[in-house]
Design an enzyme around this catalytic site. Structure first.
Site, PDB file in Angstrom:
ATOM      1  N   GLY A   1     -12.934  13.942   5.384  1.00 29.95           N
ATOM      2  CA  GLY A   1     -11.872  13.693   6.397  1.00 29.95           C
ATOM      3  C   GLY A   1     -11.198  14.844   6.535  1.00 29.95           C
TER       4      GLY A   1
ATOM      5  N   GLU B   1     -22.101  32.560 -13.664  1.00 31.38           N
ATOM      6  CA  GLU B   1     -23.630  32.593 -13.153  1.00 31.38           C
ATOM      7  C   GLU B   1     -24.185  31.236 -12.760  1.00 31.38           C
ATOM      8  OE1 GLU B   1     -25.404  35.112 -12.589  1.00 31.38           O
ATOM      9  OE2 GLU B   1     -23.781  36.422 -13.396  1.00 31.38           O
TER      10      GLU B   1
ATOM     11  N   SER C   1       0.813  -1.277   0.123  1.00 33.32           N
ATOM     12  CA  SER C   1       0.061  -0.123   0.083  1.00 33.32           C
ATOM     13  C   SER C   1       1.063   1.369  -0.009  1.00 33.32           C
ATOM     14  CB  SER C   1      -0.876  -0.139   1.318  1.00 33.32           C
ATOM     15  OG  SER C   1      -1.567   1.397   1.346  1.00 33.32           O
TER      16      SER C   1
ATOM     17  N   SER D   1     -31.388  39.892  -3.815  1.00 35.09           N
ATOM     18  CA  SER D   1     -32.188  40.915  -3.949  1.00 35.09           C
ATOM     19  C   SER D   1     -33.804  40.443  -4.441  1.00 35.09           C
ATOM     20  CB  SER D   1     -31.722  41.546  -5.362  1.00 35.09           C
ATOM     21  OG  SER D   1     -32.099  40.537  -6.173  1.00 35.09           O
TER      22      SER D   1
ATOM     23  N   HIS E   1     -19.906   4.408   7.307  1.00 36.24           N
ATOM     24  CA  HIS E   1     -21.063   4.102   6.284  1.00 36.24           C
ATOM     25  C   HIS E   1     -21.572   2.799   6.398  1.00 36.24           C
ATOM     26  CE1 HIS E   1     -23.631   5.031   3.114  1.00 36.24           C
ATOM     27  NE2 HIS E   1     -22.847   4.379   2.046  1.00 36.24           N
TER      28      HIS E   1
ATOM     29  N   ASP F   1     -27.954   8.941   3.190  1.00 39.80           N
ATOM     30  CA  ASP F   1     -26.695   9.116   2.618  1.00 39.80           C
ATOM     31  C   ASP F   1     -26.709   9.049   0.909  1.00 39.80           C
ATOM     32  OD1 ASP F   1     -23.793  10.055   3.376  1.00 39.80           O
ATOM     33  OD2 ASP F   1     -23.376   8.377   2.006  1.00 39.80           O
TER      34      ASP F   1
END
Length: 340
Positions: free
Chosen positions: A134, A227, A51, A252, A108, A191
């Site tokens: 994170g 925009e 890893s 506005s 999760h 989620d």
């Protein structure tokens, strides 16, 4: 209203004499590990051989061991791996090394709720889900603050699972802001729905569509970008700080009139109908099955769609305009993620 748990409701003493393992050192993994370590907990990191995160975790001062060893040694194991990769890691390294009394923790509920992995009945299974990425969880902790978090208990043979979840939430800074209890089902389904229909899928599709309509009508890409994308943050910040009504107070009268009269014509009942269909796919598990199938097939459609998005005209225009904004911090998010 749900009860909000704070620092006084959680006890880090729960982790005294125990070892906490974080499997993975990505976005959530590195934040949880660092925050817990600085909260006084004994944290080790479990990673697969080869890893890229091994060197990073060691540089941060952690003991890094193979995933299987981390599971054997730890009392609480945080599975901080991508949803699609959890099942294989569970079968290979986690399940063979679990023993009675240990705790599996997730940020999760996808894998547990959709049963891509099935924990044994003699271990606690809990969820601690900070409501932020994170790097924000880490930054807020360092600043002495915290990100609100969710906790849930799926299995509780020890009768202490909730105390463990609250202690973990405190260790990562969640109780500084406030923690709410939910269920794996509710956290997972809401989620996924939010990501798909509003926060990511809905917002990005709406921005791209607005950009395309203006450019196709002959307006400059720069004006379309300002925009339909650039100013979106200003509006979202107002909504985040004061709600929709608070946002409307700050804009506005012309903008307000367009908001309340034209907005519902764009996001109308047909959109809600399709949102309900998306929610149904989540609830029945269809989305989860399709996503796992995509992973097993090598991410072909996934990668193609992402590549197409990167070629959209709004990306080239945005890169040009952001270079003119010295106050905007330039971020290589891909590079930052790869570091973990």
């Amino acid at each position: 209203m749900s009860k909000v748990y704070t620092d006084k409701d959680a006890d880090l003493g729960v982790f005294k004499g125990k070892t906490l393992a974080v499997l993975g050192f990505g976005s959530q993994g590195h934040a949880h590990a660092l925050n817990l370590k600085e909260s006084g907990a004994n944290v080790i990191i479990g990673l697969y051989e080869g890893s890229k995160s091994i060197a990073v975790a060691r540089e941060k001062g952690f003991e890094v061991v193979p995933t299987a060893e981390a599971v054997r040694r730890a009392d609480v194991i945080f599975v901080a791996l991508p949803d699609t990769k959890q099942a294989a890691a569970y079968a290979k390294d986690i399940a063979p090394n679990l023993s009675k009394g240990k705790t599996l923790l997730f940020s999760h509920g996808f894998s547990v709720h959709f049963k891509t992995l099935v924990p044994p009945k003699d271990v606690d299974v809990i969820l601690v889900a900070p409501k932020g990425p994170g790097h924000i969880v880490r930054r807020q902790f360092v600043e002495g603050k915290g990100v609100p978090a969710l906790i849930a208990v799926y299995q509780n043979p020890s009768k202490k699972a909730k105390k463990t979840a609250l202690a973990w939430a405190k260790g990562v800074g969640g109780t500084r802001a406030g923690v709410i209890e939910t269920t794996f089902k509710e956290e997972t389904e809401t989620d996924l729905f939010g990501e798909q229909t509003v926060l990511c899928g809905g917002a990005s599709a709406l921005v791209q569509a607005g950009f395309e309509v203006l450019v196709e009508a002959g307006y400059s890409p720069e004006m379309a970008y300002f925009e339909c994308l650039h100013e979106l943050k200003l509006i979202v910040d107002l909504m985040n700080e004061s709600g929709i009504a608070g946002m409307r107070f700050s804009i506005s009268e012309t903008a307000k009139w367009g908001d309340v009269t034209v907005g519902p014509k764009i996001i109308d009942k047909s959109v809600k109908k399709r949102m309900k269909a998306a929610l149904k796919d989540i609830q029945t598990g269809k989305f989860a099955k399709d996503w796992v199938k995509e992973y097993q097939g090598g991410y072909k459609r996934y990668n193609a769609l992402l590549a197409a998005g990167e070629k959209h005209g709004i990306e080239k225009t945005g890169a040009k305009l952001r270079s003119l904004m010295p106050w905007m911090q330039k971020k290589n998010l891909k590079g930052a993620q790869a570091a973990y």
